[in-house]
Write a protein that holds these residues in place. Structure first.
Motif, PDB file in Angstrom:
ATOM      1  N   ARG A  88       0.155   4.158   0.721  1.00 30.70           N
ATOM      2  CA  ARG A  88      -0.097   4.985   1.902  1.00 30.70           C
ATOM      3  C   ARG A  88       0.807   4.601   3.076  1.00 30.70           C
ATOM      4  O   ARG A  88       1.147   5.449   3.902  1.00 30.70           O
ATOM      5  CB  ARG A  88      -1.574   4.863   2.308  1.00 30.70           C
ATOM      6  CG  ARG A  88      -2.537   5.445   1.302  1.00 30.70           C
ATOM      7  CD  ARG A  88      -3.977   5.218   1.726  1.00 30.70           C
ATOM      8  NE  ARG A  88      -4.312   3.803   1.750  1.00 30.70           N
ATOM      9  CZ  ARG A  88      -5.477   3.310   2.179  1.00 30.70           C
ATOM     10  NH1 ARG A  88      -6.393   4.150   2.629  1.00 30.70           N
ATOM     11  NH2 ARG A  88      -5.722   2.022   2.160  1.00 30.70           N
ATOM     12  N   ALA A 100      -8.814   3.123   9.032  1.00 23.40           N
ATOM     13  CA  ALA A 100      -8.650   3.918   7.813  1.00 23.40           C
ATOM     14  C   ALA A 100      -7.920   3.142   6.730  1.00 23.40           C
ATOM     15  O   ALA A 100      -8.122   3.376   5.551  1.00 23.40           O
ATOM     16  CB  ALA A 100      -7.900   5.212   8.129  1.00 23.40           C
ATOM     17  N   MET A 101      -7.058   2.207   7.116  1.00 25.64           N
ATOM     18  CA  MET A 101      -6.333   1.399   6.137  1.00 25.64           C
ATOM     19  C   MET A 101      -6.655  -0.084   6.303  1.00 25.64           C
ATOM     20  O   MET A 101      -5.910  -0.944   5.871  1.00 25.64           O
ATOM     21  CB  MET A 101      -4.823   1.643   6.278  1.00 25.64           C
ATOM     22  CG  MET A 101      -4.404   3.058   5.958  1.00 25.64           C
ATOM     23  SD  MET A 101      -2.635   3.345   6.160  1.00 25.64           S
ATOM     24  CE  MET A 101      -1.967   2.282   4.896  1.00 25.64           C
ATOM     25  N   ASP A 102      -7.782  -0.382   6.982  1.00 26.07           N
ATOM     26  CA  ASP A 102      -8.223  -1.757   7.199  1.00 26.07           C
ATOM     27  C   ASP A 102      -7.125  -2.592   7.851  1.00 26.07           C
ATOM     28  O   ASP A 102      -6.822  -3.709   7.450  1.00 26.07           O
ATOM     29  CB  ASP A 102      -8.639  -2.396   5.869  1.00 26.07           C
ATOM     30  CG  ASP A 102      -9.434  -3.671   6.092  1.00 26.07           C
ATOM     31  OD1 ASP A 102     -10.024  -3.805   7.182  1.00 26.07           O
ATOM     32  OD2 ASP A 102      -9.447  -4.529   5.193  1.00 26.07           O
ATOM     33  N   ARG A 120     -12.185  16.862  -0.542  1.00 28.33           N
ATOM     34  CA  ARG A 120     -12.631  15.458  -0.527  1.00 28.33           C
ATOM     35  C   ARG A 120     -14.107  15.323  -0.162  1.00 28.33           C
ATOM     36  O   ARG A 120     -14.757  14.343  -0.539  1.00 28.33           O
ATOM     37  CB  ARG A 120     -11.806  14.656   0.477  1.00 28.33           C
ATOM     38  CG  ARG A 120     -10.409  14.324   0.026  1.00 28.33           C
ATOM     39  CD  ARG A 120      -9.669  13.635   1.166  1.00 28.33           C
ATOM     40  NE  ARG A 120      -8.296  13.323   0.824  1.00 28.33           N
ATOM     41  CZ  ARG A 120      -7.894  12.168   0.299  1.00 28.33           C
ATOM     42  NH1 ARG A 120      -8.781  11.230   0.054  1.00 28.33           N
ATOM     43  NH2 ARG A 120      -6.628  11.947   0.036  1.00 28.33           N
ATOM     44  N   ASP A 137       0.845  -1.191   0.000  1.00 26.27           N
ATOM     45  CA  ASP A 137       0.000   0.000   0.000  1.00 26.27           C
ATOM     46  C   ASP A 137       0.883   1.244   0.000  1.00 26.27           C
ATOM     47  O   ASP A 137       1.714   1.437   0.898  1.00 26.27           O
ATOM     48  CB  ASP A 137      -0.903  -0.004   1.233  1.00 26.27           C
ATOM     49  CG  ASP A 137      -2.042   1.009   1.108  1.00 26.27           C
ATOM     50  OD1 ASP A 137      -1.851   2.032   0.425  1.00 26.27           O
ATOM     51  OD2 ASP A 137      -3.101   0.773   1.704  1.00 26.27           O
ATOM     52  N   THR A 157     -16.903  12.147  -0.955  1.00 27.04           N
ATOM     53  CA  THR A 157     -16.938  11.090   0.059  1.00 27.04           C
ATOM     54  C   THR A 157     -18.351  10.526   0.123  1.00 27.04           C
ATOM     55  O   THR A 157     -19.303  11.252   0.399  1.00 27.04           O
ATOM     56  CB  THR A 157     -16.524  11.650   1.432  1.00 27.04           C
ATOM     57  OG1 THR A 157     -15.225  12.256   1.306  1.00 27.04           O
ATOM     58  CG2 THR A 157     -16.453  10.542   2.447  1.00 27.04           C
ATOM     59  N   PRO A 190      -7.209   9.797   3.995  1.00 26.32           N
ATOM     60  CA  PRO A 190      -7.394   8.397   4.363  1.00 26.32           C
ATOM     61  C   PRO A 190      -7.633   7.482   3.163  1.00 26.32           C
ATOM     62  O   PRO A 190      -7.309   6.308   3.201  1.00 26.32           O
ATOM     63  CB  PRO A 190      -8.623   8.404   5.267  1.00 26.32           C
ATOM     64  CG  PRO A 190      -9.058   9.810   5.413  1.00 26.32           C
ATOM     65  CD  PRO A 190      -8.311  10.642   4.449  1.00 26.32           C
ATOM     66  N   GLU A 191      -8.255   7.988   2.078  1.00 21.27           N
ATOM     67  CA  GLU A 191      -8.425   7.209   0.859  1.00 21.27           C
ATOM     68  C   GLU A 191      -7.643   7.887  -0.256  1.00 21.27           C
ATOM     69  O   GLU A 191      -7.566   9.113  -0.338  1.00 21.27           O
ATOM     70  CB  GLU A 191      -9.914   7.111   0.470  1.00 21.27           C
ATOM     71  CG  GLU A 191     -10.712   6.118   1.288  1.00 21.27           C
ATOM     72  CD  GLU A 191     -11.069   6.658   2.655  1.00 21.27           C
ATOM     73  OE1 GLU A 191     -11.214   7.895   2.774  1.00 21.27           O
ATOM     74  OE2 GLU A 191     -11.207   5.860   3.612  1.00 21.27           O
ATOM     75  N   ARG A 192      -7.095   7.090  -1.133  1.00 20.61           N
ATOM     76  CA  ARG A 192      -6.225   7.598  -2.182  1.00 20.61           C
ATOM     77  C   ARG A 192      -7.029   8.319  -3.258  1.00 20.61           C
ATOM     78  O   ARG A 192      -8.096   7.860  -3.679  1.00 20.61           O
ATOM     79  CB  ARG A 192      -5.448   6.439  -2.807  1.00 20.61           C
ATOM     80  CG  ARG A 192      -4.496   6.859  -3.921  1.00 20.61           C
ATOM     81  CD  ARG A 192      -3.650   5.682  -4.352  1.00 20.61           C
ATOM     82  NE  ARG A 192      -2.715   6.053  -5.385  1.00 20.61           N
ATOM     83  CZ  ARG A 192      -1.755   5.262  -5.862  1.00 20.61           C
ATOM     84  NH1 ARG A 192      -1.628   4.044  -5.351  1.00 20.61           N
ATOM     85  NH2 ARG A 192      -0.942   5.663  -6.796  1.00 20.61           N
ATOM     86  N   ARG A 200     -14.093   9.576   9.153  1.00 21.09           N
ATOM     87  CA  ARG A 200     -12.624   9.633   9.176  1.00 21.09           C
ATOM     88  C   ARG A 200     -12.127  10.987   8.708  1.00 21.09           C
ATOM     89  O   ARG A 200     -11.176  11.551   9.270  1.00 21.09           O
ATOM     90  CB  ARG A 200     -12.049   8.532   8.271  1.00 21.09           C
ATOM     91  CG  ARG A 200     -12.353   7.115   8.723  1.00 21.09           C
ATOM     92  CD  ARG A 200     -11.676   6.112   7.819  1.00 21.09           C
ATOM     93  NE  ARG A 200     -12.194   4.774   8.001  1.00 21.09           N
ATOM     94  CZ  ARG A 200     -12.787   4.054   7.057  1.00 21.09           C
ATOM     95  NH1 ARG A 200     -12.912   4.548   5.838  1.00 21.09           N
ATOM     96  NH2 ARG A 200     -13.229   2.842   7.316  1.00 21.09           N
ATOM     97  N   GLU A 238     -16.308   6.875   5.829  1.00 18.73           N
ATOM     98  CA  GLU A 238     -15.302   7.718   5.179  1.00 18.73           C
ATOM     99  C   GLU A 238     -15.451   9.171   5.611  1.00 18.73           C
ATOM    100  O   GLU A 238     -14.453   9.861   5.849  1.00 18.73           O
ATOM    101  CB  GLU A 238     -15.432   7.593   3.659  1.00 18.73           C
ATOM    102  CG  GLU A 238     -15.014   6.229   3.113  1.00 18.73           C
ATOM    103  CD  GLU A 238     -15.223   6.154   1.612  1.00 18.73           C
ATOM    104  OE1 GLU A 238     -15.826   7.095   1.048  1.00 18.73           O
ATOM    105  OE2 GLU A 238     -14.799   5.161   1.015  1.00 18.73           O
TER     106      GLU A 238
END
Length: 853
Positions: free
Chosen positions: A154, A354-356, A281, A152, A285, A208-210, A293, A290
């Protein structure tokens, strides 16, 4: 690929950890024994003619003045910073340091400076606190995430940003004696520090999400990245040249004069880009997690960086260093607020996933580390604040400022304690459970259960959902099988456990009588388990299932089954919120099981009977079974209800519920339309009310909003329902209610005065944005409440006249002193006399409640 990335990550981790340990050891040595180190007597600008820019008192006493030029140190030509630092560090407090300086008038002078011990520097303590925080939070978070998600992007952005964040706030620089290690450390510090704003910009793109970038956007991002790297190399070369040769450093001064101002605004632009990305964002979202976060990241980032941003703007306006001229306490608070940023990232990754990331430590140790770390961090922050305040007070003779410092430290300690208590609560509620609240769990589960028609699939879904959401090691769902209860599905066991509970045994009897969750303490001699199950087979069965909590699954008037829950992975007991959530889920599971069985019964009967009127009779029987089969006994209250559909099935319903704290719930509803479609939609409404009422008894408006969402999803736009729901407390006789566009119930006081409880919101299913409000009324002895559907007041005679509210009120006044069981037949008889044989056009439903005089 993942293996290679992990190897690379381990190399970076080893270097960062070794560098941090080296730096911290040097820092701690000075903090613990400052008197063993000498105070630097002269501050020189090594890049501009070796001119003195700052002096201590001992240097002034020896004859050194600002703007003097240093020519030699201990008779060694002053050609680099290394000459000064090497001779300074080779001496102890009390030794003399000889220097040759040139005055502004051109005369030269030899001076001998008596070195004194290092003064008590509050910056040392502040730096030590920040670096300890980095060692505890920043490094484990960054590299822990990268280890679990090496592929990842991130993860690597997080490493880059966290390590750069650490280097940014190293106020002192210690370099090894080895030449090669010195070069490596200087180069890495310069690279990490000078590219930190770029890492923040990258974090805005990837966390948090790309955000997906177009090809031209990627090429545009390469320009600032190239500039940041080149500037970092320039800083490294210049700093190393100062350490080894002023002659080379002087050649780079014009270039630094050109790039340094640009870099300040370049860095501010990149950090501003990070906050810009957080803002843009929001429109894109889609899901609630999401958005949650993103809100948390926004709040944490602004709280962390706003004080520092103000200090930077102040320094740019005044043309000074960032914290120059600021009180030490202000500096401490600004830098302490920065800790909120990595803490926010940690909270998003570990709690809100946020990244599981799933924590891979052993389960028992997992909770200990998570919860105990809060206490450790609180203690470190409080102790650090107290020690830092003492250092300031020792060097500050102003009494007012000292009193202010003490007050601020006390306030800071109180706030930290409160924050720690809330943090422990967050961990208990969220750390070992999906980041969903009770409403989300119920909504998602109801969406799944409405589509499941097989009892086996339904039981498996409920069992797995409970196990996953609360991280429970062993879950077994037992359903009625003949005269007993047998496991239908189990999680955490090797196969299905062999556990048959007899229907007349103590466990089944207790659940049948209480209809509430039962905590199981197998080792407590005072618990009901020891007292009622001593020597009984049920005790061994519960021990084999590792039961800690029993949830009854209630059907129509009987115990359908129960769920056995084992220990949590956190080894913590079930909280009150857990039990309320689980009770609601079990109630909905029971209703869903009944629906599946009733649906199967309808299908089987419909297949056997070929005529439509027989199918309608079956549907009527099914709907009749959906009405309450068991009516709770309510202290001081008499009540009755009846429904007379216009066809075999109808769209009216009523229900009675037992609510928490002894309250009594009553509902009446009317769905638009008639026949089977209306009956099916009313079954959905009734199921939703039953499943939401126990959890939302304290907020009836929120409950009705949840029911509105379910009905809106389950029905077409042309169908809706009107509902009245009330919660009656027998001790206070207060009736709290919400009326979703239903016919206003009639409250007839004992003295004959009439009150109409008007609507407090729109019909459910009409719009997802429908709003509801809650109201309340106090009932008195002898008062009677009439709940009815529009079939009562809209009944018509041959001349198309309606029965109407006036006739209804007149009839109610004649009959309200009777028992409710006698009131309803009297009202229906009055309507029939008025209709004079005309057919019934709509369903007629009535509920009558009377407070005993």
């Amino acid at each position: 690929m993942a293996t290679r990335l992990r190897v690379l990550m381990m190399l970076v981790f080893a270097w960062v950890l070794a560098d941090q340990i080296y730096f911290d050891s040097q820092l701690v040595a000075r903090v613990r024994n400052q008197k063993a180190f000498v105070q630097q007597p002269v501050g020189v600008d090594g890049s501009r003619g070796r001119r003195v820019v700052g002096i201590e008192q001992e240097a002034a006493d020896a004859g050194v003045a600002v703007r003097d030029v240093v020519l030699a140190v201990e008779e060694e030509p002053y050609t680099s910073m290394d000459v000064y630092l090497r001779n300074l560090h080779a001496r102890k407090p009390g030794d003399d340091l000889r220097m040759r300086v040139r005055r502004p008038d051109g005369t030269e002078k030899d001076v001998s400076i008596r070195l004194r011990p290092m003064s008590r520097d509050s910056n040392l303590w502040l730096n030590a606190t920040l670096q300890l925080f980095a060692l505890i939070v920043c490094i484990p978070l960054a590299f822990g995430v990268a280890w679990m998600r090496p592929n990842d992007t991130r993860s690597w952005v997080l490493i880059w940003m966290m390590v750069a964040f650490i280097m940014m706030f190293q106020f002192f620089y210690f370099y090894p004696e080895n030449e090669v290690l010195t070069v490596i450390r200087m180069f890495m510090v310069a690279c990490w520090k000078e590219t930190w704003p770029l890492s923040m910009a990258m974090l805005g793109l990837f966390f948090p999400e790309r955000i997906k970038l177009k090809p031209w956007q990627k090429w545009a991002a390469a320009a600032p990245a190239t500039y940041a790297v080149l500037y970092a190399v320039l800083v490294f070369v210049h700093q190393f040249a100062r350490l080894r040769s002023f002659r080379i450093a002087d050649m780079l001064v014009p270039l630094r004069d050109l790039t340094d101002p640009v870099d300040v605004y370049f860095s501010l632009t990149l950090i501003g880009f990070y906050f810009l990305m957080l803002g843009v964002r929001f429109p894109f979202t889609k899901t609630a997690p999401e958005r949650r976060r993103l809100v948390l990241l926004n709040v944490g980032s602004h709280l962390a960086f706003t004080p520092l941003f103000v200090m930077v703007i102040r320094s740019l306006i005044r043309g000074t260093d960032t914290f120059q001229g600021m009180p030490p306490l202000v500096t401490f608070v600004c830098l302490l607020m920065l800790m909120l940023f990595p803490l926010t990232l940690a909270y998003l990754v570990l709690v809100h996933r946020a990244m599981d990331i799933r924590v891979v430590l052993r389960t028992g140790l997992q909770y200990a580390l998570a919860s105990r770390a809060i206490n450790v961090l609180r203690m470190l922050l409080v102790v650090g604040a107290v020690v830092y305040a003492m250092r300031i007070m020792q060097t500050n003779e102003r009494r007012v400022e000292n009193v202010t410092t003490v007050a601020v430290v006390i306030l800071f300690s109180v706030l930290i304690s409160r924050a720690a208590d809330r943090a422990r609560g967050w961990i208990d509620r969220h750390f070992f459970r999906e980041a969903y609240n009770a409403e989300h769990v119920l909504s998602e589960l109801s969406q799944q259960l409405r589509r499941i028609l097989e009892p086996g699939v339904l039981v498996e879904t409920v069992s797995r959902r409970i196990a996953e959401s609360l991280h429970i090691t062993h879950v077994a769902t037992l359903l009625r099988d003949g005269d007993g209860f047998r496991p239908a599905y189990a999680v955490g066991f090797d196969g299905t456990p062999d556990a048959l509970f007899a229907g007349d045994a103590p466990v089944a009897r207790r659940l049948e009588e209480s209809r509430t969750p039962q905590r199981v303490y197998l080792d407590d001699p005072e618990s009901w388990v020891k007292k009622e199950l001593a020597g009984h087979r049920d005790y061994d069965l519960l021990a084999g299932l590792q039961t800690q909590l029993l949830l009854p699954i209630e059907g129509q008037g009987e115990l359908t089954g129960f769920i056995s829950l084992g220990p949590k992975r956190s080894e913590e007991p079930y909280s009150r919120a857990d039990v309320q959530l689980l009770q609601s889920v079990a109630t909905q599971a029971g209703l869903a099981l009944d629906n599946t069985r009733l649906t199967a019964a309808v299908a089987q009967e419909a297949a056997r009977r070929e005529r439509i009127h027989q199918e309608m009779e079956i549907a009527g029987d099914v709907q009749e079974r959906l009405f309450p089969q068991r009516r709770p006994v309510v202290e001081g209250l008499e009540y009755a209800a009846a429904c007379r559909p216009a066809q075999s099935v109808g769209g009216d319903s009523f229900d009675f519920l037992e609510l928490p704290e002894g309250r009594f719930g009553v509902s009446i509803g009317d769905v638009s339309g008639k026949g089977i479609p209306a009956a099916i939609l009313m079954a959905v409404v009734q199921t939703s009310i039953r499943s939401n009422a126990p959890l939302a008894a304290e907020n009836l408006a929120a409950m009705m909003s949840s029911v509105n969402r379910v009905v809106e999803d389950a029905s077409s736009k042309k169908h809706f329902a009107t509902i009245f729901f009330g919660a009656y407390h027998p001790h206070t006789r207060e009736l709290r209610y919400v009326n979703a566009a239903h016919n206003p119930p009639l409250l007839l006081r004992a003295n004959g005065e009439a009150e109409w409880l008007k609507p407090t919101g729109h019909a459910v299913g009409w719009s997802k944005r429908a709003a509801f409000a809650e109201s309340a009324v106090e009932l008195q002895p002898g008062d009677t409440l009439f709940l009815y559907t529009d079939g009562i007041t809209e009944a018509m005679n041959r001349t198309m006249d309606e029965f109407g509210e006036d006739r209804f009120l007149e009839t109610a006044r004649r009959t309200h002193t009777l028992h409710p069981e006698a009131v309803i037949p009297a009202v229906l008889h009055a309507i029939d006399e008025f209709a004079a044989g005309e057919p019934q056009h709509d369903d007629m439903t009535m509920v009558v409640l009377r407070v005993r005089p």
